[in-house]
Design an enzyme around this catalytic site. Structure first.
Site, short mmCIF file in Angstrom:
data_model
loop_
_atom_site.label_atom_id
_atom_site.label_comp_id
_atom_site.label_asym_id
_atom_site.label_seq_id
_atom_site.Cartn_x
_atom_site.Cartn_y
_atom_site.Cartn_z
N GLY A 143 0.87 -1.18 0.00
CA GLY A 143 0.00 0.00 0.00
C GLY A 143 0.89 1.22 0.00
O GLY A 143 1.99 1.17 0.54
N THR A 144 0.45 2.29 -0.62
CA THR A 144 1.39 3.38 -0.82
C THR A 144 1.18 4.61 0.07
O THR A 144 1.93 4.79 1.01
CB THR A 144 1.47 3.74 -2.29
OG1 THR A 144 0.16 3.72 -2.84
CG2 THR A 144 2.30 2.72 -3.03
N THR A 145 0.17 5.43 -0.16
CA THR A 145 0.11 6.66 0.62
C THR A 145 -1.19 6.82 1.40
O THR A 145 -2.27 6.73 0.82
CB THR A 145 0.31 7.90 -0.29
OG1 THR A 145 1.47 7.68 -1.08
CG2 THR A 145 0.47 9.16 0.51
N GLY A 156 3.75 5.86 4.11
CA GLY A 156 3.81 5.12 2.85
C GLY A 156 4.82 5.72 1.89
O GLY A 156 5.48 6.72 2.20
#
Lengths: 231, 270
Positions: free
Chosen positions: B47-49, B182
């Site tokens: 998962g990123t941000t 993230g």
């Protein structure tokens, strides 16, 4: 080795059942009534801190009468059962039927194997989720593991028979919540020589209109309103 | 050895209200645990941000919708903001699988406590509990499957929104204004640093949050921006005195369109 005294199994079961029944009869009663938008659980309980009614899972509630420490243990065991099941499968896989079966097994084992049976009756209610074919479910489990599924209404505790008779005469389908609360209080009043007020009651509902977790407690001002006793 | 009397067990058994402890004792196989070579960890979706922004009435949590595995898009529709209970939420970043599992475990933990005790955990208590779970995940973090969430909620006692960030060892740090986590978090934080103001209204804070997510998507290859082709927009949730609430997708879409239009007209995309 001295021989233990012989007691016939019949006599032993009879004694145990009588013991459990006496214990339960000393306690106060709980009624459950299906109403238009859910299931009402109503207990005579002067304590506002020690609960007899509790949330178990999204659509499932628990009620217990008799000895507090015994049904409290059962309540926590039920919550664990439901949470573990919901966590390892999915929330939708937690059912009142499985939980009621577990209670039935547990109480049945305690009744036959332990010296002292539990002096409790418990009730597991599940409100319909609005999907096709889904119905309200109410299970009533006795001290010896006997399990019954009830419809429309149920009563347990002290003078449950009288309360049940009253509900049988006065229950109708599609009650509003206020009507159901008032009916429940009238049915509890049958066995009393005083009139119960909001202070003497513990009320919980499984409210179909809520999202996800359907259980909520009703107390204070909103309970007084439902009873029609606001000044 | 002198044994303790049986009745003492009741006091020593603190697992009565903790779901994680119940699992650890009775169902250890259900606790998340994965064995993986660190060089394979990059191939696991991440998962990123995610970010949290405090405003006048509480906190806004927001996250992009992309999960990235190496240089590939693993999912375009993943949800990273989870409701923990009525007054708090978790935003997850890091290895997506363990992170989603942790959010689910945390949610069950909080709910379990509430049902058993008949009372809510304090916000501080929930924040600490999440820290312990991150610490529990440390062996997996060492294999490259780190999970670093942010936690935010409305504190009923002091009637303010509060937000917490964590490190991989479970260290908990409270932030007052905003926080992002993230791969795109640095860009999101840079953006928030310039845009965040004290006592913002809900609408202002919403805009700031989405601006920051678009900035993160702009700079970070792992973070997904608003996807007008597929109709996928960031997840945005508000937590205020009325509890955990959704921001309707139509509103998020409209905001994204406005921001993108402004940026298109600016000539340099900012």
């Amino acid at each position: 080795m001295p021989l233990p005294y012989y007691v016939s199994p019949e006599q032993m079961m009879k004694d145990k059942a009588e013991y459990a029944r006496k214990g339960i009869a000393r306690g106060r009663s709980i009624v459950t009534i299906e109403y238009g938008e859910g299931i009402l659980l109503l207990a005579e309980n002067p304590s506002s801190l020690l609960h007899k009614i509790s949330e178990v899972y999204d659509r499932i509630a628990f009620a217990g009468v008799g000895k507090y420490n015994e049904f409290e243990n059962l309540r926590i065991a039920g919550i664990r059962h439901a949470d573990v099941k919901g966590y390892s499968y999915s929330r939708g896989d937690v059912t009142a039927r499985a939980l009621a079966n577990a209670y039935s097994q547990a109480l049945g084992n305690i009744f036959t194997q332990d010296i002292k049976p539990f002096e409790v009756e418990v009730l597991v209610a599940e409100v319909a989720d609005g999907n096709h074919g889904s119905k309200n479910e109410i299970y009533h489990i006795l001290y010896d593991g006997t399990i019954e599924d009830e419809h429309n209404y149920a009563a347990m505790g002290g003078q449950a028979d009288e309360i049940r008779r009253f509900l049988k005469e006065h229950y109708r389908e599609g009650l509003s919540l206020a009507e159901a609360v008032q009916l429940g209080v009238r049915s509890l009043n049958v066995t009393q020589n005083k009139t119960l007020t909001a202070k003497d009651l513990e009320v919980g509902v499984l409210d179909r209109t809520k999202t996800r977790r359907k259980f909520r407690r009703v107390g204070g001002e909103s309970l007084a309103q439902l009873l029609g006793t606001t000044s | 050895m002198n044994e303790q009397p049986r009745w003492l067990n009741v006091f020593n058994d603190l697992s009565t209200s903790s779901f994680v402890d119940v699992l650890r004792r009775d169902h250890p196989h259900l606790l998340p645990e994965v064995r993986l070579r660190p060089e394979d960890a990059a191939a696991v979706p991440h998962g990123t941000t995610v970010l949290a922004v405090s405003y006048r009435d509480g906190v806004i949590m927001a996250g992009d919708r992309q999960a990235t595995a190496g240089y590939q898009v693993a999912s375009r529709r993943i949800e990273k903001i989870f409701k923990a209970d009525d007054f708090s939420g978790v935003g997850i970043a890091g290895a997506a699988g363990p992170a989603v599992e942790m959010a689910k475990l945390f949610q069950t933990e909080v709910e379990h406590y509430e049902k058993v005790e008949g009372d809510n955990l304090s916000l501080e208590g929930k924040a600490n509990k999440l820290g312990q779970m991150i610490r529990m995940n440390l062996p997996m973090a060492m294999q490259g499957l780190a999970v670093v969430p942010i936690f935010a909620g409305f504190d009923a006692k002091s009637a303010v929104g509060r937000l917490f960030k964590y490190d991989v060892t479970g260290g908990k740090y409270e932030e007052t204004n905003f926080e992002a986590q993230g791969s795109g978090s640095k860009d999101a934080r840079d953006s928030l640093k310039k845009l965040w103001k004290k006592d913002m209204t809900r609408d202002e804070a919403l805009r700031v949050a989405i601006e920051a997510l678009i900035d993160a998507a702009d700079e970070d290859v792992g973070t997904g921006g608003p996807d007008f082709i597929r109709g996928i927009f960031p997840t945005v949730r508000t937590i205020d005195k009325n509890g955990f609430g959704d921001v309707p997708e139509a509103e998020v879409r409209k905001l994204c369109e406005e921001i993108v239009t402004v940026r298109t007209n600016s000539g340099n995309g900012a």
